[in-house]
Design a protein around this motif. Structure first.
Motif, PDB file in Angstrom:
ATOM      1  N   TYR A 185       0.870  -1.362   0.080  1.00  0.00           N
ATOM      2  CA  TYR A 185       0.054  -0.019   0.004  1.00  0.00           C
ATOM      3  C   TYR A 185       0.816   1.214  -0.039  1.00  0.00           C
ATOM      4  N   ILE A 186       1.912   1.070   0.609  1.00  0.00           N
ATOM      5  CA  ILE A 186       2.941   2.255   0.630  1.00  0.00           C
ATOM      6  C   ILE A 186       3.467   2.581  -0.893  1.00  0.00           C
ATOM      7  N   ASP A 187       3.837   1.352  -1.650  1.00  0.00           N
ATOM      8  CA  ASP A 187       4.251   1.467  -2.922  1.00  0.00           C
ATOM      9  C   ASP A 187       3.148   2.121  -3.703  1.00  0.00           C
ATOM     10  N   MET A 188       1.998   1.593  -3.507  1.00  0.00           N
ATOM     11  CA  MET A 188       0.822   2.249  -4.200  1.00  0.00           C
ATOM     12  C   MET A 188       0.752   3.729  -3.941  1.00  0.00           C
ATOM     13  N   THR A 189       0.733   4.288  -2.844  1.00  0.00           N
ATOM     14  CA  THR A 189       0.727   5.532  -2.500  1.00  0.00           C
ATOM     15  C   THR A 189       1.743   6.213  -3.219  1.00  0.00           C
ATOM     16  N   LYS A 190       3.095   5.898  -3.284  1.00  0.00           N
ATOM     17  CA  LYS A 190       4.198   6.576  -3.853  1.00  0.00           C
ATOM     18  C   LYS A 190       3.887   6.751  -5.305  1.00  0.00           C
ATOM     19  N   ALA A 191       3.416   5.806  -6.024  1.00  0.00           N
ATOM     20  CA  ALA A 191       3.157   5.599  -7.313  1.00  0.00           C
ATOM     21  C   ALA A 191       1.989   6.658  -7.744  1.00  0.00           C
ATOM     22  N   LEU A 192       0.922   6.592  -6.888  1.00  0.00           N
ATOM     23  CA  LEU A 192      -0.123   7.654  -7.177  1.00  0.00           C
ATOM     24  C   LEU A 192       0.217   9.093  -6.989  1.00  0.00           C
ATOM     25  N   MET A 193       1.334   9.320  -5.895  1.00  0.00           N
ATOM     26  CA  MET A 193       1.830  10.665  -5.723  1.00  0.00           C
ATOM     27  C   MET A 193       2.612  11.301  -6.718  1.00  0.00           C
ATOM     28  N   ARG A 194       3.384  10.226  -7.437  1.00  0.00           N
ATOM     29  CA  ARG A 194       4.176  10.726  -8.271  1.00  0.00           C
ATOM     30  C   ARG A 194       3.109  10.952  -9.883  1.00  0.00           C
ATOM     31  N   ARG A 195       2.170  10.359  -9.741  1.00  0.00           N
ATOM     32  CA  ARG A 195       1.262  10.588 -10.841  1.00  0.00           C
ATOM     33  C   ARG A 195       0.652  12.057 -10.848  1.00  0.00           C
TER      34      ARG A 195
END
Length: 417
Positions: A185-195
Motif C-alpha cells: 500500500y505504501i508502494d501504491m501511495t508513492k506511485a499515485l503521488m508521482r502521478r
C-alpha cells in the motif's frame, strides 16, 4: 467467465485526496462508488473541495484547491478508516481547527500513532480515550516538514496519510515507518503521488523522502479492486471453473493481486497477463503449507474461509494488524469456522485451519464487509451457509451479491437473513 469488479477503494480514496490538493481540475474515471468512497468524498466536501459526478458516477471531476484546507471545519468520516487516517494530516498542513468523527465502529479503531506523529511535526492533534481514536481535533498552522519516525505496525494508513501531506509542507519530509505492515500500500501511495506530480523517493535503508511543491491535476483510470477480485478468484478455485478479471494485470499497483499466488500454491492455475488475470480451479484445493499474508492481509479472510476445503491444514501468519480493522478479523474467521464445525488454532498474529466438511451455519459478519464476502465463497460449496448481515458488503461493493449470483447462481441461498 468474466467478473465485473468495481474500482479499487484504495486507489479511489488516495486519488480523491491527491486531486483535492492539486492545482487544477482532475478527472477520476471508473472510481469505486461505495459507502466508504462516498463517505470520503463527502468528508472532502466538508473541507471545501468541489467534486462533481459525470455520466452518473462513471467519472468524478475534482476541482483542486491548490493546497491544504485553510478554514477549519467539522468532518464526518462515517465508517471509512481511510478518511480518519488520511484527512487529519491533510488538514494539519493547512490552517484552522478541524474536528474528525465517525461511527462507533470507526471510533473503536486507534489513531494515537498518527496524532503523536502530527504532534512531532508541530500540529496539535488530540484523540479521545479510552481507545485513543475519534473524535480527533487538529489545530493547524501549516507543517514545517522535517525528520519523522512513525509506528506503522498497526496500520500502513498512518504512514500513507503523512506521506500524502508531505508535498504540502514547507520543507522536505523524511520518514521512517517502523514495523511497517501492508508494504504494497505504501508502494501504491508513492506511485499515485508521482502521478499527481509529487517528488517522493525511497532509499535503501527504508527512509522515504517527500519534497515540497504540491500536486498538479491529473486524469486517472481507476483499476478494478484487487481485494474484491480475491473472492471471485477463490470462487473459481473451489468450484473448478475459470474466472477472469480484466483491468488487473502485470502493471497493477495493487499488492493484493498477490493473492492469486497463494491460490497457485493451493493448486489453482493462474495466468497474469498484461491487462487481465485469470484463475482456473483444478477440482481440489491443496493445503499443507503456511503463508505470510502480512502484506496482503485484506485477503487472508478469503483464504481462511475456503481453507477447510483443502486436503491438509493451512496456516496464515503475519496478520496481527488484522485484529484492528473493521473487526478483529482473526477472531471473526475463527468464530465462524468453528460454527461450521471446523477445527482452528490461533495466536496473536496467526491462524491455522484444518480440513473438514463445513456444516450449515449462520455467519456472524460483525458489520465487516470482508467477512461477509469471504464466507459467501464458502457458501458456494457448503449448503446452509447464510449471512446475518448481507448488506454490509455495501462498504466496498454494493453489487457483490448480484455479481457473485450472476456467475454462480448457487450463491442466492447464502444471502438470506
Amino acid at each position: 467467465m468474466t467478473a465485473r469488479i468495481p474500482g479499487s477503494k484504495s486507489i479511489t480514496n488516495r486519488a480523491l485526496l491527491l486531486a483535492a490538493a492539486a492545482d487544477g481540475v482532475s478527472l477520476l474515471r471508473a472510481p469505486l462508488v461505495s459507502d466508504d468512497t462516498l463517505a470520503f468524498r463527502e468528508a472532502l466536501a466538508g473541507l471545501g473541495v468541489h467534486i462533481e459526478a459525470e455520466d452518473g458516477d462513471a467519472a468524478w471531476k475534482v476541482s483542486g484547491t491548490g493546497g491544504a484546507p485553510a478554514a477549519g471545519g467539522s468532518v464526518w468520516c462515517e465508517d471509512a478508516g481511510t478518511a480518519a487516517r488520511f484527512l487529519p494530516p491533510f488538514a494539519a498542513a493547512g490552517r484552522g481547527t478541524f474536528t474528525f468523527d465517525g461511527t462507533g465502529q470507526l471510533r473503536a479503531r486507534p489513531l494515537r500513532p498518527l496524532a503523536e506523529a502530527l504532534g512531532r511535526l508541530g500540529a496539535s492533534a488530540a484523540v479521545s480515550e479510552p481507545v485513543g481514536g475519534l473524535p480527533m481535533t487538529v489545530r493547524a498552522d501549516g507543517l514545517p516538514g522535517g525528520d519523522l519516525a512513525v509506528d506503522a505496525s498497526l496500520s500502513s494508513q498512518y504512514l500513507t496519510g503523512l506521506l500524502m501531506a508531505g508535498p504540502l509542507m514547507r520543507a522536505p519530509l523524511t520518514v521512517r515507518g517502523a514495523g511497517l505492515v501492508s508494504r504494497p500500500y505504501i508502494d501504491m501511495t508513492k506511485a499515485l503521488m508521482r502521478r499527481f506530480g509529487a517528488y517522493v523517493d525511497e532509499f535503501d535503508d527504508g527512509v522515504i523522502q517527500v519534497l515540497p511543491g504540491g500536486y498538479r491535476a491529473a486524469q486517472l483510470d481507476v483499476e478494478p479492486d484487487a481485494s474484491t477480485a480475491s473472492y471471485f478468484f477463490a470462487a473459481a478455485a473451489v468450484t473448478g471453473t475459470t474466472v477472469a478479471v480484466p483491468g488487473l494485470g502485470r502493471s497493477s499497483v495493487q499488492g493484493d493481486l498477490g493473492f492469486v499466488e497463494v491460490l497457485r500454491r493451493a493448486g489453482a492455475r493462474v495466468e497474469i497477463g498484461e491487462d487481465t488475470t485469470t484463475v482456473t480451479g483444478t477440482g481440489a484445493l491443496r493445503g499443507g503449507f503456511d503463508v505470510d499474508m502480512g502484506d496482503i492481509s485484506d485477503t487472508f479472510m478469503t483464504l481462511g474461509a475456503i481453507a477447510p476445503l483443502a486436503d491438509a491444514p493451512i496456516t496464515v501468519h503475519g496478520i496481527g494488524h488484522a485484529r484492528l480493522k473493521e473487526s478483529d478479523r482473526i477472531a471473526a474467521v475463527e468464530e465462524n469456522l468453528r460454527a461450521c464445525g471446523i477445527r482452528t488454532e490461533s495466536g496473536p498474529d496467526r491462524i491455522t485451519i484444518h480440513p473438514g466438511t463445513p456444516a450449515p451455519a449462520r455467519i456472524a459478519c460483525r458489520r465487516d464487509h470482508r467477512i461477509a464476502m469471504a464466507f459467501s465463497v464458502l457458501g458456494l460449496r457448503t449448503a446452509g451457509i447464510t449471512l446475518d448481515d448481507p448488506a454490509c458488503v455495501g462498504k466496498t461493493f454494493p453489487g457483490f451479491h448480484a455479481e457473485l449470483g450472476r456467475l454462480f447462481p448457487a450463491h442466492a441461498s447464502t444471502v438470506r437473513h
